[in-house]
Write an enzyme that holds these catalytic residues in place. Structure first.
Site, PDB file in Angstrom:
ATOM      1  N   MET A   1      12.580  24.241   3.296  1.00 52.79           N
ATOM      2  CA  MET A   1      11.770  23.525   2.311  1.00 52.79           C
ATOM      3  C   MET A   1      12.636  22.713   1.351  1.00 52.79           C
ATOM      4  O   MET A   1      12.297  21.580   1.006  1.00 52.79           O
ATOM      5  CB  MET A   1      10.898  24.505   1.533  1.00 52.79           C
ATOM      6  CG  MET A   1       9.923  23.831   0.584  1.00 52.79           C
ATOM      7  SD  MET A   1       8.762  25.018  -0.094  1.00 52.79           S
ATOM      8  CE  MET A   1       7.762  23.955  -1.123  1.00 52.79           C
TER       9      MET A   1
ATOM     10  N   TYR B   1      16.544  29.569   9.446  1.00 53.24           N
ATOM     11  CA  TYR B   1      15.386  30.355   9.859  1.00 53.24           C
ATOM     12  C   TYR B   1      15.292  30.483  11.382  1.00 53.24           C
ATOM     13  O   TYR B   1      15.560  29.534  12.127  1.00 53.24           O
ATOM     14  CB  TYR B   1      14.096  29.704   9.359  1.00 53.24           C
ATOM     15  CG  TYR B   1      13.817  29.915   7.889  1.00 53.24           C
ATOM     16  CD1 TYR B   1      13.573  31.193   7.386  1.00 53.24           C
ATOM     17  CD2 TYR B   1      13.777  28.839   7.012  1.00 53.24           C
ATOM     18  CE1 TYR B   1      13.303  31.389   6.040  1.00 53.24           C
ATOM     19  CE2 TYR B   1      13.499  29.012   5.662  1.00 53.24           C
ATOM     20  CZ  TYR B   1      13.264  30.286   5.184  1.00 53.24           C
ATOM     21  OH  TYR B   1      13.001  30.474   3.847  1.00 53.24           O
TER      22      TYR B   1
ATOM     23  N   LYS C   1       0.838  -1.200   0.000  1.00 53.12           N
ATOM     24  CA  LYS C   1       0.000   0.000   0.000  1.00 53.12           C
ATOM     25  C   LYS C   1       0.875   1.253   0.000  1.00 53.12           C
ATOM     26  O   LYS C   1       2.084   1.178   0.200  1.00 53.12           O
ATOM     27  CB  LYS C   1      -0.910  -0.008   1.234  1.00 53.12           C
ATOM     28  CG  LYS C   1      -0.176  -0.004   2.563  1.00 53.12           C
ATOM     29  CD  LYS C   1      -1.137  -0.123   3.731  1.00 53.12           C
ATOM     30  CE  LYS C   1      -0.385  -0.183   5.060  1.00 53.12           C
ATOM     31  NZ  LYS C   1      -1.298  -0.296   6.213  1.00 53.12           N
TER      32      LYS C   1
END
Length: 362
Positions: A303, A255, A34
């Site tokens: 990111m 950050y 799956k």
């Protein structure tokens, strides 16, 4: 300049063979594929497992089953863990998909389809044995076993349960759930049984019954040391260095200034971030590896970028831009990385992004 994700199909098949060898000859070993084979590519992973001997495959959703039917031979059985949904009834018939029925509603709707088709349709009955998740209750099971018309047209291949703590071998709940499974299974005395997931396979013959269904263990996920002794790593991941730079004492990294530099430091900026499935929780916690040396992650995971320092390397061993750094491989398994991230190997695998260059090794 992107990461390279390698999936070792030989190691995958070796894991299947090793797991299959743990149970007796009368117990079949399925493969859970799956979530796109736990993120590794079901269209390639499933046929490899078929070549290794798997004939039963579990997926979660109908669409996953439809995809799988297109790449597997006709004798492969495909089971849908999320059960039967009338809106997709044509797909169950056309693609020979077998639902795992977990509620009286699903049983009733699937029976209606069988009667309409005037044929016997295969199914698995899923019992809830203590998770309060999917599954028929004891009262449901008694009701079904007491009225044959409720299962008219259904060919019940297996009754199934699911262990909640199989990765904890010493947890007494495992034996409690096994005994409860035996009790509810007794209402269907002539039907084969399926209980064990990856961890359950390693708990001995009493948990094996007629079919075991390993998932994460096939892909190298090891919840305890006993699994690590026989399973091979399937996944390796390396990412390129985009920049090598000097950082002065007193500065900050990344950050929100979560890491303060206390001495002049050499840093590398790497092409990987949470958009690639590299979990944000690894900021200031985890490490990547270069030729066996740990490179601690400094600052927040961005990111697309991660920053590491080179304090564990001698200057003559500093890398250059374009060199590859190990995320997963010889020095860090999916379980190691998951531990640093405060999660489990399932989440690491299923979050691996689509931006990596993928290489299948056989």
């Amino acid at each position: 300049m992107r990461g390279e994700l390698s999936i070792n199909l030989s190691a995958l098949c070796a894991n299947y063979t090793a797991i299959d060898a743990l149970s007796n000859i009368n117990c079949q070993t399925a493969a859970v594929v799956k979530a796109n084979a736990y993120g590794l590519g079901a269209s390639i992973v499933a046929p490899a497992l078929y070549r290794a001997g798997a004939r039963c495959f579990f997926v979660a959703m109908v669409d996953e089953g439809v995809e799988l039917r297109g790449v597997l031979p006709a004798d492969a059985q495909i089971f849908i863990l999320n059960g039967f949904w009338p809106a997709r009834d044509d797909d169950y018939i056309m693609y020979h998909l077998t639902p795992v029925l977990a509620s009286m509603y699903q049983v009733d709707q699937y029976r209606v389809l069988a009667v309409e088709c005037k044929r016997v349709l295969p199914a698995i009955l899923h019992f809830d044995i203590g998770m309060n998740r999917l599954g028929l209750s004891r009262d449901d099971v008694k009701f079904l076993s007491g009225d044959a018309s409720l299962l008219q047209g259904l060919g019940i291949l297996y009754v199934m349960g699911h262990l909640s703590s199989s990765e904890e071998c010493d947890n007494q709940i495992n034996e409690k759930q096994r005994l409860y499974f035996d009790e509810v299974s007794a209402y269907f005395p002539n039907v084969k049984k399926c209980l064990s997931n990856s961890g359950g396979v390693f708990m001995g013959d009493a948990f094996h019954y007629d079919l075991v269904r390993p998932g994460v263990a096939l892909y190298g996920g090891c919840a305890h040391a006993g699994m690590r002794e026989i399973l091979r790593d399937v996944v390796s991941l390396s990412v390129p260095i985009l920049q090598v730079r000097d950082a002065e004492s007193g500065g900050y990294i990344g950050y929100n200034e979560t890491y303060c530099i206390d001495k002049k430091t050499k840093l590398i900026i790497l092409s990987i971030g949470y958009a690639d499935g590299f979990l944000r929780s690894l900021g200031n916690v985890g490490s990547l590896y270069l030729r066996g040396s740990a490179l601690p992650i400094r600052g927040r995971v961005s990111m697309d970028l991660v920053i590491c320092d080179l304090d564990n390397l001698d200057e003559e061993n500093y890398p250059k831009e374009g060199d590859m750094v190990e995320v997963l491989g010889a020095y860090q398994t999916i379980d190691d990385l998951a531990c640093d991230a405060g999660t489990i190997s399932y989440e690491v695998l299923t979050n691996l992004g689509n931006r990596y260059k993928r290489l299948y090794i056989d």
